[in-house]
Design a protein around this motif. Structure first.
Motif, short mmCIF file in Angstrom:
data_model
loop_
_atom_site.label_atom_id
_atom_site.label_comp_id
_atom_site.label_asym_id
_atom_site.label_seq_id
_atom_site.Cartn_x
_atom_site.Cartn_y
_atom_site.Cartn_z
N VAL A 127 0.87 -1.17 0.00
CA VAL A 127 0.00 0.00 0.00
C VAL A 127 0.91 1.22 0.00
O VAL A 127 1.61 1.48 0.98
N HIS A 128 0.90 1.95 -1.10
CA HIS A 128 1.81 3.09 -1.25
C HIS A 128 1.04 4.39 -1.05
O HIS A 128 0.26 4.80 -1.91
N LEU A 129 1.26 5.02 0.10
CA LEU A 129 0.59 6.27 0.44
C LEU A 129 1.56 7.45 0.55
O LEU A 129 1.13 8.60 0.52
N ALA A 130 2.84 7.18 0.70
CA ALA A 130 3.81 8.23 0.99
C ALA A 130 3.96 9.19 -0.19
O ALA A 130 4.02 8.78 -1.34
N ALA A 131 4.02 10.49 0.12
CA ALA A 131 4.22 11.52 -0.91
C ALA A 131 4.25 12.87 -0.23
O ALA A 131 3.78 13.02 0.90
N VAL A 132 4.80 13.86 -0.92
CA VAL A 132 4.43 15.24 -0.60
C VAL A 132 2.93 15.30 -0.84
O VAL A 132 2.47 15.05 -1.96
N PRO A 133 2.11 15.60 0.17
CA PRO A 133 0.69 15.25 0.10
C PRO A 133 -0.24 16.22 -0.61
O PRO A 133 -1.45 15.94 -0.69
N ALA A 134 0.26 17.32 -1.11
CA ALA A 134 -0.64 18.29 -1.75
C ALA A 134 0.19 19.27 -2.57
O ALA A 134 1.40 19.41 -2.35
N PRO A 135 -0.45 19.99 -3.49
CA PRO A 135 0.27 21.02 -4.24
C PRO A 135 0.68 22.18 -3.32
O PRO A 135 0.02 22.46 -2.32
N GLY A 136 1.77 22.83 -3.66
CA GLY A 136 2.13 24.09 -3.03
C GLY A 136 2.83 24.00 -1.69
O GLY A 136 3.12 25.03 -1.08
N MET A 190 7.40 11.25 -7.84
CA MET A 190 7.53 10.33 -8.97
C MET A 190 8.61 9.28 -8.69
O MET A 190 8.40 8.08 -8.93
N LEU A 191 9.76 9.72 -8.18
CA LEU A 191 10.85 8.77 -7.91
C LEU A 191 10.46 7.80 -6.80
O LEU A 191 10.72 6.60 -6.90
N SER A 192 9.81 8.31 -5.76
CA SER A 192 9.39 7.42 -4.67
C SER A 192 8.44 6.35 -5.18
O SER A 192 8.57 5.16 -4.84
N SER A 193 7.47 6.75 -5.99
CA SER A 193 6.51 5.78 -6.50
C SER A 193 7.20 4.73 -7.38
O SER A 193 6.93 3.53 -7.25
N TRP A 194 8.06 5.19 -8.26
CA TRP A 194 8.77 4.22 -9.12
C TRP A 194 9.63 3.29 -8.29
O TRP A 194 9.62 2.06 -8.50
N ASN A 195 10.35 3.81 -7.31
CA ASN A 195 11.22 2.97 -6.48
C ASN A 195 10.41 1.92 -5.73
O ASN A 195 10.78 0.73 -5.70
#
Length: 300
Positions: A88-97, A109-114
């Motif tokens: 379950v991939h939830l990690a990210a900078v969570p919003a624009p700005g 993008m890199l986190s998701s691909w990795n």
């Protein structure tokens, strides 16, 4: 061996292990608790650690932009676990700005691909990830093509954050084309809320345009967690995306009156319930059995 379990079953079968990235975040914490409650063995990849960790969960401080760390952790950690069955991939900078645009793109993008690449190399075929309502055209400065919006029209990214989510959805389609046994379910989460957030909801009624940017939608983190669990348990293969929102809006006013005032020229499809969500969850209900159980109206 490739592993594509639908999750914990019955009769003493060993429970499946799932990696949850971003498990210390608002949605992540709810997902971790829900998965543990339903018998999953949970491993969290997150540089942060929640203030109140869930008992029985393995927390690892993994930098998802470092593929070496990700693949190493996905293949197992000595004395802690030896295989992973689902992601379950939830990690990210969570919003624009929140950070500069280039950092949003490169990090997410890199986190998701990795993470997805590492999972596939570890033999994982059951992948659920957080897409976003933003691919629907948020902040709707250009009105939506119709309402309630659904998954039937092409993505309309209007920010760097949303662009990455759109690219992730396309990446999933191609990866599943490469491997017909792979399952990748993208959940287009609405604005994630916890009960403590609901105290400010009544003030939204003062100006309906304050929340027009996402058609007055939200998702209770607990219901978001339900959607994740159902997606993991689904026997679907290939790529599917689902809007995940609560069944109502953030407003006390009727959904029809909101559209009539703020988006008077937008086609309304079907009959609207009084406070019915304008982010259609019909597909998630039909294909996943998603059934939101929490409403801000019960908390305020």
């Amino acid at each position: 061996m490739a592993r594509h379990p639908g999750g914990p079953t019955v009769d003493g079968v060993v429970m499946a292990r799932v990696v949850v990235t971003g498990g210390a975040g608002k949605l992540g914490r709810a997902c971790v608790r829900d998965l543990v409650d339903h018998g999953w063995d949970v491993v969290v990849f997150d540089r942060a650690r929640p203030e109140s960790p869930t008992a029985g969960v393995t927390y690892l401080p993994v930098d998802l932009t470092d593929y070496g760390q990700v693949i190493d952790a996905m293949l197992g950690v000595e004395e802690r676990y030896h295989q992973v069955d689902a992601l379950v991939h939830l990690a990210a900078v969570p919003a624009p700005g929140l950070v500069p645009d280039h950092h949003t793109f490169s990090n997410n993008m890199l986190s998701s691909w990795n993470v997805i690449s590492a999972a596939r190399r570890a033999g994982v075929l059951n992948i659920v990830w957080a897409s976003s309502e933003t691919v629907l055209g948020l902040p709707f400065d250009v009105p939506p093509p119709y309402a309630p919006v659904d998954e039937e029209y092409p993505p309309r990214p209007n920010s760097t954050y949303s662009l990455v989510k759109t690219l992730e959805e396309r990446m999933a389609v191609e990866l599943c084309r490469w491997d017909p046994e792979l399952k990748m379910i993208g959940l287009r989460f609405s604005n994630v809320m916890e009960p403590a957030d609901y105290q400010r909801f009544p003030a939204f009624d003062d100006d309906p345009r304050l929340r027009k940017w996402n058609l007055w939608g939200y998702i209770d983190a607990r219901d978001g967690a339900q959607a994740v669990r159902l997606a993991l348990a689904s026997d679907l293969t290939g790529t599917e995306v689902f809007i995940v929102a609560n069944a109502d809006t953030v407003m006390r006013r009727s959904s029809a009156s909101l559209l009539a005032e703020v988006f008077p020229d937008v086609e309304v499809r079907g009959e609207l319930g009084e406070h019915e969500t304008l982010l259609s969850i019909d597909k998630a209900r039909r294909m996943l059995g998603f059934d939101p159980q929490h409403s801000w109206r019960d908390e305020v």
